[in-house]
Motif scaffolding. Sequence first.
Motif, PDB file in Angstrom:
ATOM      1  N   TYR A  77      44.894   3.049  51.066  1.00  0.00           N
ATOM      2  CA  TYR A  77      45.134   3.550  52.422  1.00  0.00           C
ATOM      3  C   TYR A  77      46.525   4.176  52.570  1.00  0.00           C
ATOM      4  O   TYR A  77      46.912   4.582  53.655  1.00  0.00           O
ATOM      5  N   GLY A  78      47.289   4.164  51.470  1.00  0.00           N
ATOM      6  CA  GLY A  78      48.618   4.779  51.502  1.00  0.00           C
ATOM      7  C   GLY A  78      49.632   3.996  52.329  1.00  0.00           C
ATOM      8  O   GLY A  78      50.567   4.569  52.897  1.00  0.00           O
ATOM      9  N   ILE A  79      49.452   2.691  52.412  1.00  0.00           N
ATOM     10  CA  ILE A  79      50.379   1.871  53.203  1.00  0.00           C
ATOM     11  C   ILE A  79      51.619   1.552  52.348  1.00  0.00           C
ATOM     12  O   ILE A  79      51.481   1.139  51.191  1.00  0.00           O
ATOM     13  N   THR A  89      55.177  -2.956  54.039  1.00  0.00           N
ATOM     14  CA  THR A  89      54.169  -3.222  55.079  1.00  0.00           C
ATOM     15  C   THR A  89      52.948  -3.892  54.467  1.00  0.00           C
ATOM     16  O   THR A  89      52.386  -4.843  55.012  1.00  0.00           O
ATOM     17  N   ARG A  90      52.566  -3.372  53.283  1.00  0.00           N
ATOM     18  CA  ARG A  90      51.415  -3.909  52.560  1.00  0.00           C
ATOM     19  C   ARG A  90      51.598  -5.395  52.289  1.00  0.00           C
ATOM     20  O   ARG A  90      50.728  -6.207  52.528  1.00  0.00           O
ATOM     21  N   GLU A  91      52.781  -5.725  51.837  1.00  0.00           N
ATOM     22  CA  GLU A  91      53.041  -7.126  51.478  1.00  0.00           C
ATOM     23  C   GLU A  91      53.078  -8.015  52.707  1.00  0.00           C
ATOM     24  O   GLU A  91      52.522  -9.115  52.712  1.00  0.00           O
ATOM     25  N   ARG A  92      53.698  -7.538  53.753  1.00  0.00           N
ATOM     26  CA  ARG A  92      53.771  -8.334  54.990  1.00  0.00           C
ATOM     27  C   ARG A  92      52.370  -8.568  55.540  1.00  0.00           C
ATOM     28  O   ARG A  92      51.973  -9.679  55.869  1.00  0.00           O
ATOM     29  N   GLU A  99      38.106  -9.811  38.706  1.00  0.00           N
ATOM     30  CA  GLU A  99      39.092 -10.080  37.656  1.00  0.00           C
ATOM     31  C   GLU A  99      40.527 -10.004  38.185  1.00  0.00           C
ATOM     32  O   GLU A  99      41.478 -10.318  37.480  1.00  0.00           O
ATOM     33  N   LEU A 100      40.647  -9.568  39.428  1.00  0.00           N
ATOM     34  CA  LEU A 100      41.976  -9.533  40.049  1.00  0.00           C
ATOM     35  C   LEU A 100      42.131 -10.731  40.981  1.00  0.00           C
ATOM     36  O   LEU A 100      41.149 -11.359  41.370  1.00  0.00           O
ATOM     37  N   THR A 101      43.345 -11.015  41.363  1.00  0.00           N
ATOM     38  CA  THR A 101      43.589 -12.095  42.327  1.00  0.00           C
ATOM     39  C   THR A 101      43.330 -11.563  43.740  1.00  0.00           C
ATOM     40  O   THR A 101      43.212 -10.351  43.941  1.00  0.00           O
ATOM     41  N   ALA A 102      43.293 -12.487  44.694  1.00  0.00           N
ATOM     42  CA  ALA A 102      43.114 -12.074  46.094  1.00  0.00           C
ATOM     43  C   ALA A 102      44.261 -11.147  46.494  1.00  0.00           C
ATOM     44  O   ALA A 102      44.054 -10.098  47.119  1.00  0.00           O
ATOM     45  N   TRP A 103      45.459 -11.523  46.102  1.00  0.00           N
ATOM     46  CA  TRP A 103      46.648 -10.730  46.444  1.00  0.00           C
ATOM     47  C   TRP A 103      46.529  -9.312  45.887  1.00  0.00           C
ATOM     48  O   TRP A 103      46.755  -8.323  46.583  1.00  0.00           O
ATOM     49  N   GLN A 104      46.130  -9.213  44.605  1.00  0.00           N
ATOM     50  CA  GLN A 104      46.001  -7.889  43.978  1.00  0.00           C
ATOM     51  C   GLN A 104      44.920  -7.052  44.649  1.00  0.00           C
ATOM     52  O   GLN A 104      45.063  -5.842  44.811  1.00  0.00           O
ATOM     53  N   ASN A 105      43.832  -7.707  45.057  1.00  0.00           N
ATOM     54  CA  ASN A 105      42.758  -6.983  45.748  1.00  0.00           C
ATOM     55  C   ASN A 105      43.268  -6.379  47.055  1.00  0.00           C
ATOM     56  O   ASN A 105      42.985  -5.226  47.372  1.00  0.00           O
ATOM     57  N   LEU A 106      44.014  -7.165  47.818  1.00  0.00           N
ATOM     58  CA  LEU A 106      44.552  -6.663  49.088  1.00  0.00           C
ATOM     59  C   LEU A 106      45.570  -5.558  48.846  1.00  0.00           C
ATOM     60  O   LEU A 106      45.593  -4.549  49.552  1.00  0.00           O
ATOM     61  N   ASP A 107      46.403  -5.769  47.828  1.00  0.00           N
ATOM     62  CA  ASP A 107      47.441  -4.797  47.521  1.00  0.00           C
ATOM     63  C   ASP A 107      46.824  -3.460  47.119  1.00  0.00           C
ATOM     64  O   ASP A 107      47.238  -2.393  47.574  1.00  0.00           O
ATOM     65  N   PHE A 108      45.771  -3.564  46.307  1.00  0.00           N
ATOM     66  CA  PHE A 108      45.063  -2.374  45.840  1.00  0.00           C
ATOM     67  C   PHE A 108      44.461  -1.609  47.033  1.00  0.00           C
ATOM     68  O   PHE A 108      44.600  -0.391  47.141  1.00  0.00           O
TER      69      PHE A 108
END
Length: 321
Positions: free
Chosen positions: A105-107, A111-114, A91-100
């Motif tokens: 991992y506490g990034i 850095t997370r966005e890059r 139900e989330l986007t690919a971007w949201q999944n990666l961000d989550f």
Amino acid sequence: MTNAIEVNELTKFYKDFLAVDHINFKVKQGEIFGFLGPNGAGKSTTIRMLTGISLPSSGSANILGYDIVRQPVNAQSLMGIVPDISNIYTELTAWQNLDFTGKLYGIPKSTRERKSREILERFELYERKDEKVIGYSRGMRRKVCIAMALVNDSKILYLDEPTSGLDVKSVRSIRNLIRELNEEGLTVFLTTHNLVEANQMCDRIAVINRGKIAAIDTPQKLKSAMKRSQSVELSLLNDTGSMDRFEGISGVLSIQKRGDKIRLVTSSPGQTLKELCMLVKTEDLNISSLNTLEPSLEDAFLELTGMEMKKEVVKMGKGRR
Ligand SMILES: Nc1ncnc2c1ncn2[C@@H]1O[C@H](COP(=O)(O)OP(=O)(O)O)[C@@H](O)[C@H]1O
Ligand SMILES: [Mg+2]
């Protein structure tokens, strides 16, 4: 140099059932290490123990110098995991999944966005990053899983059957990605029940069956086992002749009768086929079916270890292409 993974007498009981039985192996840094075995062999159970998801009943595993039971956080910060069952939120986007995942991992945000951008671009998912994953193909979803496993600058990537259930194009694309990542220095631990995949991808392969490691070898060794287990299978109409006729054919190592089919196990299928056709002509035989068969995991396993697989696997072998 520290090994990427060192496993010592690792064992898992589910109640009384021994799923992983005192296994030992070492994975070097920079290797693609294959864990090959049929369904139920203990591959996923092993990955779960190596990644700190499941506690071993006994034995130990060391990940880049960290004990997975005593120092799970240190060990986990160095690994990415692509589990057998998808861990994506559809139900989330690919971007949201990666961000989550990055948050877990506490990034830090920047850095997370890059990192997310880099990975999604590389995986050719960036254009569609804001679409919900539920609308993605299976192949794309699998790529998102792998992308999530890379957010934290992993040194070791664990992949549990990463290509199973995917179409040919996605399989190829995911295998290429894994190879590229490995060439850049990532250590890869890959489980598969696919002999060809293990052969194509891995520097070394551990063969596991019924929780036990039966062999650890380079694919060359597996390949030679495979060569010895190719076969030509035929059935003949109204045939009462003896099997002896096939003995003189070049390459034939053994002859097996299976129902109405005659299987010629051969080291040289092309030559065997040629001479078989000549025999068919001179003896005026009526062929009702003719197939060349790739070696199955079951055959190669037998060659490698001299051990029989359990019954379900033999059944599975019938579905071979
Ligand atoms: N949570 C569990 N509880 C009980 N038995 C399990 C559990 N997980 C796996 N098993 C059993 O352990 C064996 C190994 O399973 P698994 O590690 O999933 O094999 P593979 O990944 O090689 O197919 C199988 O017989 C399976 O049924
Ligand atoms: Mg599994």
